[in-house]
Design a protein around this motif. Structure first.
Motif, PDB file in Angstrom:
ATOM      1  N   HIS A 130       0.836  -1.198   0.000  1.00 14.18           N
ATOM      2  CA  HIS A 130       0.000   0.000   0.000  1.00 14.18           C
ATOM      3  C   HIS A 130       0.875   1.254   0.000  1.00 14.18           C
ATOM      4  CE1 HIS A 130      -3.523   2.459   0.713  1.00 14.18           C
ATOM      5  NE2 HIS A 130      -2.870   3.039   1.709  1.00 14.18           N
ATOM      6  N   VAL A 131       1.930   1.257   0.789  1.00 12.63           N
ATOM      7  CA  VAL A 131       2.867   2.385   0.820  1.00 12.63           C
ATOM      8  C   VAL A 131       3.523   2.541  -0.548  1.00 12.63           C
ATOM      9  CG1 VAL A 131       5.033   3.227   1.824  1.00 12.63           C
ATOM     10  CG2 VAL A 131       3.292   2.195   3.308  1.00 12.63           C
ATOM     11  N   TYR A 132       3.957   1.432  -1.125  1.00 15.24           N
ATOM     12  CA  TYR A 132       4.629   1.492  -2.423  1.00 15.24           C
ATOM     13  C   TYR A 132       3.690   1.887  -3.553  1.00 15.24           C
ATOM     14  CZ  TYR A 132       9.469   0.582  -1.694  1.00 15.24           C
ATOM     15  OH  TYR A 132      10.784   0.749  -1.367  1.00 15.24           O
ATOM     16  N   GLU A 133       2.444   1.497  -3.472  1.00 19.25           N
ATOM     17  CA  GLU A 133       1.479   1.936  -4.484  1.00 19.25           C
ATOM     18  C   GLU A 133       1.410   3.456  -4.512  1.00 19.25           C
ATOM     19  OE1 GLU A 133      -2.032  -0.092  -3.219  1.00 19.25           O
ATOM     20  OE2 GLU A 133      -1.509  -1.928  -4.297  1.00 19.25           O
ATOM     21  N   ARG A 134       1.403   4.052  -3.349  1.00 19.56           N
ATOM     22  CA  ARG A 134       1.336   5.516  -3.270  1.00 19.56           C
ATOM     23  C   ARG A 134       2.627   6.150  -3.783  1.00 19.56           C
ATOM     24  NH1 ARG A 134      -0.914   9.480  -4.640  1.00 19.56           N
ATOM     25  NH2 ARG A 134      -0.865  11.304  -3.339  1.00 19.56           N
ATOM     26  N   ILE A 135       3.767   5.582  -3.402  1.00 19.60           N
ATOM     27  CA  ILE A 135       5.055   6.105  -3.879  1.00 19.60           C
ATOM     28  C   ILE A 135       5.100   6.056  -5.403  1.00 19.60           C
ATOM     29  CG2 ILE A 135       7.546   5.619  -4.020  1.00 19.60           C
ATOM     30  CD1 ILE A 135       7.369   4.747  -1.045  1.00 19.60           C
ATOM     31  N   ILE A 136       4.727   4.932  -5.973  1.00 16.36           N
ATOM     32  CA  ILE A 136       4.767   4.792  -7.432  1.00 16.36           C
ATOM     33  C   ILE A 136       3.779   5.742  -8.097  1.00 16.36           C
ATOM     34  CG2 ILE A 136       4.212   3.201  -9.323  1.00 16.36           C
ATOM     35  CD1 ILE A 136       5.617   1.026  -7.679  1.00 16.36           C
ATOM     36  N   ASP A 137       2.625   5.931  -7.492  1.00 19.45           N
ATOM     37  CA  ASP A 137       1.644   6.876  -8.036  1.00 19.45           C
ATOM     38  C   ASP A 137       2.227   8.287  -8.079  1.00 19.45           C
ATOM     39  OD1 ASP A 137      -1.032   7.666  -8.923  1.00 19.45           O
ATOM     40  OD2 ASP A 137      -1.233   8.556  -6.921  1.00 19.45           O
ATOM     41  N   VAL A 138       2.907   8.670  -7.025  1.00 16.55           N
ATOM     42  CA  VAL A 138       3.526  10.005  -6.976  1.00 16.55           C
ATOM     43  C   VAL A 138       4.634  10.108  -8.023  1.00 16.55           C
ATOM     44  CG1 VAL A 138       4.937  11.540  -5.544  1.00 16.55           C
ATOM     45  CG2 VAL A 138       2.900  10.457  -4.578  1.00 16.55           C
ATOM     46  N   MET A 139       5.420   9.055  -8.179  1.00 25.05           N
ATOM     47  CA  MET A 139       6.499   9.076  -9.178  1.00 25.05           C
ATOM     48  C   MET A 139       5.927   9.163 -10.596  1.00 25.05           C
ATOM     49  SD  MET A 139       9.164   9.091  -7.336  1.00 25.05           S
ATOM     50  CE  MET A 139       9.271   8.924  -5.563  1.00 25.05           C
ATOM     51  N   ARG A 140       4.826   8.466 -10.840  1.00 28.02           N
ATOM     52  CA  ARG A 140       4.162   8.537 -12.139  1.00 28.02           C
ATOM     53  C   ARG A 140       3.670   9.967 -12.400  1.00 28.02           C
ATOM     54  NH1 ARG A 140      -0.431   5.453 -11.614  1.00 28.02           N
ATOM     55  NH2 ARG A 140       0.718   3.702 -10.780  1.00 28.02           N
ATOM     56  N   THR A 141       3.104  10.586 -11.384  1.00 30.25           N
ATOM     57  CA  THR A 141       2.651  11.975 -11.511  1.00 30.25           C
ATOM     58  C   THR A 141       3.819  12.897 -11.822  1.00 30.25           C
ATOM     59  OG1 THR A 141       0.793  11.579 -10.015  1.00 30.25           O
ATOM     60  CG2 THR A 141       1.491  13.867 -10.295  1.00 30.25           C
ATOM     61  N   LEU A 142       4.939  12.667 -11.178  1.00 35.72           N
ATOM     62  CA  LEU A 142       6.147  13.456 -11.447  1.00 35.72           C
ATOM     63  C   LEU A 142       6.565  13.307 -12.907  1.00 35.72           C
ATOM     64  CD1 LEU A 142       8.610  15.126 -10.345  1.00 35.72           C
ATOM     65  CD2 LEU A 142       9.688  12.914  -9.887  1.00 35.72           C
ATOM     66  N   GLN A 143       6.542  12.090 -13.413  1.00 37.25           N
ATOM     67  CA  GLN A 143       6.921  11.874 -14.817  1.00 37.25           C
ATOM     68  C   GLN A 143       5.955  12.578 -15.761  1.00 37.25           C
ATOM     69  OE1 GLN A 143       7.198   7.623 -15.317  1.00 37.25           O
ATOM     70  NE2 GLN A 143       9.309   7.570 -14.585  1.00 37.25           N
ATOM     71  N   ARG A 144       4.675  12.506 -15.479  1.00 44.48           N
ATOM     72  CA  ARG A 144       3.692  13.172 -16.343  1.00 44.48           C
ATOM     73  C   ARG A 144       3.845  14.685 -16.280  1.00 44.48           C
ATOM     74  NH1 ARG A 144      -0.367   9.015 -14.422  1.00 44.48           N
ATOM     75  NH2 ARG A 144      -0.503   7.584 -16.179  1.00 44.48           N
ATOM     76  N   ARG A 145       4.101  15.203 -15.111  1.00 41.55           N
ATOM     77  CA  ARG A 145       4.242  16.658 -14.926  1.00 41.55           C
ATOM     78  C   ARG A 145       5.417  17.185 -15.725  1.00 41.55           C
ATOM     79  NH1 ARG A 145       5.458  17.873  -9.138  1.00 41.55           N
ATOM     80  NH2 ARG A 145       7.589  17.699  -9.809  1.00 41.55           N
ATOM     81  N   ASP A 146       6.446  16.402 -15.828  1.00 43.60           N
ATOM     82  CA  ASP A 146       7.652  16.838 -16.531  1.00 43.60           C
ATOM     83  C   ASP A 146       7.588  16.640 -18.038  1.00 43.60           C
ATOM     84  OD1 ASP A 146       8.712  17.623 -14.136  1.00 43.60           O
ATOM     85  OD2 ASP A 146      10.090  15.941 -13.933  1.00 43.60           O
ATOM     86  N   LEU A 147       6.477  16.086 -18.551  1.00 38.88           N
ATOM     87  CA  LEU A 147       6.374  15.872 -20.000  1.00 38.88           C
ATOM     88  C   LEU A 147       6.239  17.169 -20.754  1.00 38.88           C
ATOM     89  CD1 LEU A 147       4.093  12.726 -20.311  1.00 38.88           C
ATOM     90  CD2 LEU A 147       6.555  12.887 -20.611  1.00 38.88           C
TER      91      LEU A 147
END
Length: 87
Positions: free
Chosen positions: A70-87
């Motif tokens: 559950h913790v890692y799901e949230r971490i990965i979600d945030v990292m995915r958001t970071l990648q999208r934001r930087d597109l």
């Protein structure tokens, strides 16, 4: 150790966790740039499953696998958001 000692230990661990999460974010950002260049999708479910499997395998407890995931799901979600934001 008493409560204040344990809380101090937690405070120190939190600083280390923040440092490591930010290092992970730097790596995720670099991967995001490579994905952008290669025209690859940000969301890669197979890769995320590999991360979850590795985390589960590395987990000695006391957190149950489901709790840690559950913790890692949230971490990965945030990292995915970071990648999208930087597109």
């Amino acid at each position: 150790m008493d409560i204040s000692d344990w809380r101090q230990k937690i405070d120190e661990l939190d600083v280390e966790i923040v440092r490591l999460i930010n290092k992970r974010a730097e790596a995720a950002r670099a991967i995001g740039e490579l994905k952008k260049t290669a025209d690859l999708p940000v969301y890669e479910p197979r890769r995320e499953q590999e991360v979850f499997d590795r985390v589960r395998k590395a987990n000695p407890g006391p957190l149950a696998d489901a709790e840690l995931l559950h913790v890692y799901e949230r971490i990965i979600d945030v990292m995915r958001t970071l990648q999208r934001r930087d597109l």
